[in-house]
Design a protein around this motif. Structure first.
Motif, short mmCIF file in Angstrom:
data_model
loop_
_atom_site.label_atom_id
_atom_site.label_comp_id
_atom_site.label_asym_id
_atom_site.label_seq_id
_atom_site.Cartn_x
_atom_site.Cartn_y
_atom_site.Cartn_z
N THR A 66 0.81 -1.22 0.00
CA THR A 66 0.00 0.00 0.00
C THR A 66 0.85 1.27 0.00
O THR A 66 0.33 2.35 -0.26
N ALA A 67 2.16 1.16 0.29
CA ALA A 67 3.05 2.34 0.30
C ALA A 67 4.47 1.89 0.04
O ALA A 67 4.87 0.79 0.47
N ILE A 68 5.23 2.72 -0.66
CA ILE A 68 6.63 2.38 -0.94
C ILE A 68 7.43 3.65 -1.14
O ILE A 68 6.90 4.66 -1.61
N GLU A 75 19.61 3.94 -1.18
CA GLU A 75 20.26 2.67 -0.91
C GLU A 75 19.35 1.65 -0.24
O GLU A 75 19.72 0.49 -0.09
N MET A 76 18.19 2.07 0.22
CA MET A 76 17.23 1.16 0.85
C MET A 76 15.84 1.41 0.28
O MET A 76 15.53 2.53 -0.15
N ILE A 77 15.01 0.38 0.30
CA ILE A 77 13.62 0.49 -0.10
C ILE A 77 12.75 0.19 1.11
O ILE A 77 12.92 -0.86 1.76
N LEU A 78 11.85 1.11 1.44
CA LEU A 78 10.90 0.91 2.54
C LEU A 78 9.54 0.62 1.92
O LEU A 78 9.08 1.35 1.05
N LEU A 111 4.70 6.23 3.78
CA LEU A 111 6.08 6.05 4.22
C LEU A 111 6.87 7.22 3.66
O LEU A 111 6.77 7.54 2.47
N GLN A 112 7.65 7.89 4.50
CA GLN A 112 8.44 9.02 4.02
C GLN A 112 9.76 9.09 4.77
O GLN A 112 9.81 8.87 5.99
N CYS A 113 10.83 9.42 4.05
CA CYS A 113 12.15 9.57 4.65
C CYS A 113 12.63 11.00 4.50
O CYS A 113 12.28 11.70 3.55
N THR A 114 13.45 11.44 5.45
CA THR A 114 14.06 12.76 5.36
C THR A 114 15.45 12.71 5.98
O THR A 114 15.69 11.92 6.91
N ARG A 115 16.36 13.52 5.47
CA ARG A 115 17.69 13.57 6.09
C ARG A 115 17.60 14.32 7.40
O ARG A 115 16.81 15.23 7.57
N LYS A 116 18.47 13.96 8.31
CA LYS A 116 18.52 14.70 9.57
C LYS A 116 19.97 14.82 10.00
O LYS A 116 20.82 14.03 9.60
N TRP A 129 12.58 8.67 9.37
CA TRP A 129 11.49 8.26 8.48
C TRP A 129 10.24 8.00 9.30
O TRP A 129 10.31 7.78 10.51
N LEU A 130 9.10 8.10 8.64
CA LEU A 130 7.84 7.89 9.33
C LEU A 130 6.97 6.89 8.58
O LEU A 130 7.10 6.72 7.36
N ALA A 131 6.13 6.22 9.34
CA ALA A 131 5.11 5.32 8.78
C ALA A 131 3.77 5.73 9.37
O ALA A 131 3.67 6.03 10.57
N THR A 132 2.76 5.79 8.52
CA THR A 132 1.41 6.12 8.96
C THR A 132 0.47 5.00 8.56
O THR A 132 0.61 4.44 7.47
#
Length: 255
Positions: A66-68, A75-78, A111-116, A129-132
């Motif tokens: 449902t999300a990718i 370098e990674m797939i969530l 699913l979303q990623c961000t640099r920190k 990264w977050l998952a909802t």
């Protein structure tokens, strides 16, 4: 003009994402033009646009995806599935290195990623990264993919009145990191009020709320200016300033 088409027989493509370009590289080299797609049989496929071929097939899920998304460095797939499982897989090796069941039982919607920055929140790792999920829960994680670290940073659960039977009939739960305000995420979804919430990961509280005319069905945050674009079930697109100013409303969709 249709440039290239990938077709997988007897499966529906549920979600997809472009691989981000390498940091500091522009224009994007052809070898990094990849698309990852999630399918109804629980498989993940990586396609090379430049070579017009499927490069990798993985099967990290038992339910439909449902999300990718890719990690910020590509370098990674969530991936997230209808049963609430989140998998983290390497497109280089084809191996799934983490399976997280914290949202189990409710479909993953975002699913979303961000640099920190390092130690931004007192935890190690180079990426947030977050998952909802559909049950109005958001988990926020700090990860260091090279060190195989994945640490839960925050867990949000938003209240809602007793809704109609079945989650399918409810507006989706959507969250995104705020590009113009560090350490803040924006959430919209079915709740006690029709509103967008700005939550501070540092203060662990809702900083402010923006009233909406209805429950949003889609959410996109401008990467540069404090604006949100939201879609609604009554065929409206709303451009919402998050500082001063009146929202702009665009009609014109027929469904």
């Amino acid at each position: 003009e249709l440039v290239v088409q990938f077709q997988v027989l007897n499966q529906s493509c549920q979600c997809l994402a472009w691989r981000p370009r390498p940091v500091g590289v522009w224009p994007c080299p052809s070898e990094s033009q990849h698309v990852v797609a999630g399918y109804s049989d629980g498989t993940v496929r990586v396609f090379s646009v430049s070579r017009t071929e499927m490069e990798l097939k993985m099967h990290p899920h038992a339910a439909a995806l449902t999300a990718i998304t890719y990690s910020t460095d590509g370098e990674m797939i969530l991936s997230g599935s209808k049963d609430g499982i989140v998998a983290i897989s390497s497109p280089r090796t084809g191996m799934t290195i983490h399976v997280l069941a914290d949202h189990k039982g409710s479909p993953i919607t975002v699913l979303q990623c961000t640099r920190k920055q390092y130690h931004d929140f007192g935890v190690e790792g180079g990426e947030l990264w977050l998952a909802t999920s559909s049950d109005r829960r958001v988990s926020v994680w700090a990860s260091d993919w090279l060190q195989d670290k994945c640490e839960l940073l925050d867990w949000l659960s938003f209240p809602a009145p007793a809704g109609p039977e079945g989650l399918d009939s409810l507006p989706p739960s959507l969250a995104a990191f705020c590009p113009w305000e560090r350490g803040v995420l924006v959430y919209v979804g079915f709740g006690l009020q029709k509103e967008a919430l700005f939550y501070s990961l540092r203060k662990k509280q809702v900083l402010r709320r923006i009233s909406l005319p209805a429950f949003a069905t889609s959410l996109s945050l401008s990467p540069a200016a404090p604006f949100m674009a939201m879609g609604f079930g009554d065929r409206l697109l709303r451009l919402q300033p998050c500082a001063a100013g009146e929202p702009q409303v665009y009609a014109g969709h027929d469904d």
